[in-house]
Design a protein around this motif. Structure first.
Motif, PDB file in Angstrom:
ATOM      1  N   PRO A  88     -17.704 -11.268 -20.830  1.00  0.00           N
ATOM      2  CA  PRO A  88     -18.335 -12.274 -19.966  1.00  0.00           C
ATOM      3  C   PRO A  88     -17.596 -13.611 -20.029  1.00  0.00           C
ATOM      4  O   PRO A  88     -17.164 -14.035 -21.101  1.00  0.00           O
ATOM      5  N   ARG A  89     -17.455 -14.242 -18.853  1.00  0.00           N
ATOM      6  CA  ARG A  89     -16.708 -15.500 -18.746  1.00  0.00           C
ATOM      7  C   ARG A  89     -17.659 -16.677 -18.519  1.00  0.00           C
ATOM      8  O   ARG A  89     -18.707 -16.512 -17.866  1.00  0.00           O
ATOM      9  N   PRO A  90     -17.251 -17.867 -18.972  1.00  0.00           N
ATOM     10  CA  PRO A  90     -18.100 -19.051 -18.745  1.00  0.00           C
ATOM     11  C   PRO A  90     -18.318 -19.355 -17.261  1.00  0.00           C
ATOM     12  O   PRO A  90     -19.391 -19.837 -16.893  1.00  0.00           O
ATOM     13  N   SER A 127     -23.258 -10.479  -7.400  1.00  0.00           N
ATOM     14  CA  SER A 127     -22.149  -9.631  -7.818  1.00  0.00           C
ATOM     15  C   SER A 127     -20.937 -10.427  -8.260  1.00  0.00           C
ATOM     16  O   SER A 127     -20.583 -11.435  -7.647  1.00  0.00           O
ATOM     17  N   ASN A 128     -20.324  -9.940  -9.332  1.00  0.00           N
ATOM     18  CA  ASN A 128     -19.008 -10.425  -9.757  1.00  0.00           C
ATOM     19  C   ASN A 128     -18.106  -9.194  -9.719  1.00  0.00           C
ATOM     20  O   ASN A 128     -17.856  -8.563 -10.738  1.00  0.00           O
ATOM     21  N   PRO A 129     -17.659  -8.838  -8.493  1.00  0.00           N
ATOM     22  CA  PRO A 129     -16.923  -7.576  -8.366  1.00  0.00           C
ATOM     23  C   PRO A 129     -15.454  -7.754  -8.770  1.00  0.00           C
ATOM     24  O   PRO A 129     -15.025  -8.882  -9.036  1.00  0.00           O
ATOM     25  N   PRO A 130     -14.687  -6.668  -8.831  1.00  0.00           N
ATOM     26  CA  PRO A 130     -13.249  -6.826  -9.104  1.00  0.00           C
ATOM     27  C   PRO A 130     -12.609  -7.672  -7.997  1.00  0.00           C
ATOM     28  O   PRO A 130     -12.930  -7.482  -6.818  1.00  0.00           O
ATOM     29  N   TYR A 131     -11.757  -8.608  -8.389  1.00  0.00           N
ATOM     30  CA  TYR A 131     -11.087  -9.430  -7.361  1.00  0.00           C
ATOM     31  C   TYR A 131      -9.668  -9.860  -7.722  1.00  0.00           C
ATOM     32  O   TYR A 131      -9.074 -10.697  -7.055  1.00  0.00           O
ATOM     33  N   VAL A 132      -9.112  -9.308  -8.771  1.00  0.00           N
ATOM     34  CA  VAL A 132      -7.777  -9.740  -9.200  1.00  0.00           C
ATOM     35  C   VAL A 132      -6.715  -8.900  -8.490  1.00  0.00           C
ATOM     36  O   VAL A 132      -6.773  -7.670  -8.521  1.00  0.00           O
ATOM     37  N   GLN A 172       0.364 -13.512 -13.359  1.00  0.00           N
ATOM     38  CA  GLN A 172       0.115 -14.825 -13.958  1.00  0.00           C
ATOM     39  C   GLN A 172      -0.880 -14.768 -15.124  1.00  0.00           C
ATOM     40  O   GLN A 172      -1.177 -15.780 -15.728  1.00  0.00           O
ATOM     41  N   MET A 173      -1.431 -13.583 -15.372  1.00  0.00           N
ATOM     42  CA  MET A 173      -2.509 -13.508 -16.370  1.00  0.00           C
ATOM     43  C   MET A 173      -2.001 -13.222 -17.773  1.00  0.00           C
ATOM     44  O   MET A 173      -0.962 -12.610 -17.961  1.00  0.00           O
ATOM     45  N   HIS A 174      -2.796 -13.648 -18.735  1.00  0.00           N
ATOM     46  CA  HIS A 174      -2.501 -13.448 -20.144  1.00  0.00           C
ATOM     47  C   HIS A 174      -2.573 -11.944 -20.445  1.00  0.00           C
ATOM     48  O   HIS A 174      -3.474 -11.262 -19.967  1.00  0.00           O
ATOM     49  N   THR A 191     -10.649  -1.137 -13.902  1.00  0.00           N
ATOM     50  CA  THR A 191     -11.576  -0.897 -12.778  1.00  0.00           C
ATOM     51  C   THR A 191     -12.468  -2.116 -12.531  1.00  0.00           C
ATOM     52  O   THR A 191     -12.961  -2.302 -11.424  1.00  0.00           O
ATOM     53  N   ALA A 192     -12.666  -2.933 -13.566  1.00  0.00           N
ATOM     54  CA  ALA A 192     -13.521  -4.109 -13.395  1.00  0.00           C
ATOM     55  C   ALA A 192     -12.737  -5.296 -12.854  1.00  0.00           C
ATOM     56  O   ALA A 192     -13.327  -6.284 -12.404  1.00  0.00           O
ATOM     57  N   LEU A 193     -11.416  -5.210 -12.910  1.00  0.00           N
ATOM     58  CA  LEU A 193     -10.606  -6.383 -12.573  1.00  0.00           C
ATOM     59  C   LEU A 193      -9.871  -6.283 -11.240  1.00  0.00           C
ATOM     60  O   LEU A 193      -9.909  -7.211 -10.433  1.00  0.00           O
ATOM     61  N   PHE A 194      -9.161  -5.157 -11.034  1.00  0.00           N
ATOM     62  CA  PHE A 194      -8.141  -5.150  -9.986  1.00  0.00           C
ATOM     63  C   PHE A 194      -8.580  -4.604  -8.646  1.00  0.00           C
ATOM     64  O   PHE A 194      -9.384  -3.690  -8.556  1.00  0.00           O
TER      65      PHE A 194
HETATM   66  N1  GLN Z   1     -12.613 -13.926 -13.814  1.00  0.00           N
HETATM   67  C1  GLN Z   1     -12.038 -12.743 -14.366  1.00  0.00           C
HETATM   68  C2  GLN Z   1     -10.650 -13.025 -14.908  1.00  0.00           C
HETATM   69  O1  GLN Z   1     -10.119 -14.067 -14.676  1.00  0.00           O
HETATM   70  C3  GLN Z   1     -11.963 -11.655 -13.314  1.00  0.00           C
HETATM   71  C4  GLN Z   1     -13.298 -11.154 -12.987  1.00  0.00           C
HETATM   72  C5  GLN Z   1     -13.301 -10.196 -11.874  1.00  0.00           C
HETATM   73  O2  GLN Z   1     -12.302  -9.597 -11.458  1.00  0.00           O
HETATM   74  N2  GLN Z   1     -14.431 -10.060 -11.332  1.00  0.00           N
HETATM   75  O3  GLN Z   1     -10.090 -12.246 -15.630  1.00  0.00           O
END
Ligand code: GLN
Length: 294
Positions: free
Chosen positions: A95-97, A193-198, A205-207, A217-220
């Motif tokens: 979970p993210r802030p 909803s906080n669906p996948p959106y990356v 660019q991500m760590h 499956t939750a991210l991309f």
């Molecule tokens: N905010 C998340 C991230 O930066 C991504 C969450 C999502 O894809 N719903 O990693």
């Protein structure tokens, strides 16, 4: 490594290639708090406190795991969200802030409309953090949550039990119209909803401690259809929201305007785009005024 101070020193050296100094401090604090059961205030105020051999051994083991880039929340198996405890493991996103801000907005909206009862659905619940923190603060609501992953749902169920809330969890794929959600009522007051959106572009660019360890499956989403979940969820919401029902989304900061446009084209009103605490377009609230009830 004998005292709290030594642990900070050792973690700082051991993790300086992976994290920034302030992140290392936050992680060290979290780990000492967990292993030694000392309050964060005590850890800061008494750096000369001596540790037992057993504690030192556990702290060393955790450091070795942290050096692989594995997020501390997965190593400890838990985290906090909206002031509540959550079990986490690699089957769920940590979970993210930013998502706490979405929960806050949903609670504010319910409060200002003075809705004491209603029904709420969380789509792509993962750890259950949104559904559970909302249910905890809206005890009069019937809360349901869906996810495509059975493992995620198992974690979410454990979190509902941990937080003493009653939530209906359903295994379903929102992209598959034949999925088992057709029994859900058409009178849902709130969909979140906080669906996948990356996208693949964002991925570069991500760590690596996100991309190597958190569930893909939750991210991309596909590069050529980054709003695929938003379209499906909006269509679902058109059928299932009650009159003046609300739809809340966490969004990809690069697609704020596109997502607003999409919702506008689908017939939603009062669409509001909000930034997160870092000033990035991060969430949307919209309303569906034409009735699906009558
Ligand atoms: N905010 C998340 C991230 O930066 C991504 C969450 C999502 O894809 N719903 O990693």
């Amino acid at each position: 490594m004998k005292t709290i101070k030594d642990v900070f020193e050792r973690y700082k050296q051991g993790l300086d290639k992976i994290y920034e100094t302030n992140e290392i401090e936050a992680i060290t604090l979290l780990v000492i708090n967990e292993v030694c059961n000392f309050s964060k205030a005590k850890i800061k105020a008494f750096p000369e406190t001596e540790l037992s051999n057993q504690q030192v051994e556990r702290l060393n083991n955790i450091l070795t795991k942290l050096q692989t880039g594995r997020p501390v929340q997965y190593i400890l198996g838990k985290t906090e969200f909206y002031g509540l405890p959550f079990n986490v493991n690699p089957s769920v996103l940590i979970p993210r802030p930013e998502t706490e801000e979405l929960v806050e907005w949903a609670l504010e909206s319910v409060g200002s409309r003075q809705l004491a009862v209603g029904s709420l659905l969380d789509i792509g619940t993962g750890s259950g953090c949104i559904a559970i923190s909302l249910k905890k603060n809206l005890p009069g609501f019937k809360v349901s949550a869906i996810d495509i992953s059975e493992d995620a749902l198992q974690t979410a169920r454990s979190n509902a039990a941990l937080n003493n809330v009653d939530i209906e969890f359903i295994e379903a794929d929102i992209l598959n119209p034949k999925s088992h959600i057709s029994h859900l009522t058409s009178h849902i007051s709130i969909i979140v909803s906080n669906p996948p959106y990356v996208t693949l572009h964002d991925k570069t660019q991500m760590h690596t401690n996100v991309t190597d360890f958190e569930p893909h499956t939750a991210l991309f989403v596909p590069e050529n259809d980054p709003l695929v979940f938003y379209k499906a969820i909006a269509d679902f919401a058109l059928k299932h929201l009650s009159k003046n029902g609300l739809l809340f989304f966490e969004i990809n900061e690069s697609y704020g305007e596109e997502t607003v446009q999409l919702l506008h084209n689908k017939g939603f009103n009062n669409i509001e785009l909000r930034k997160d605490m870092s000033g990035r377009d991060r969430m949307i609230r919209c309303e569906f005024s034409s009735s699906s009830e009558e």
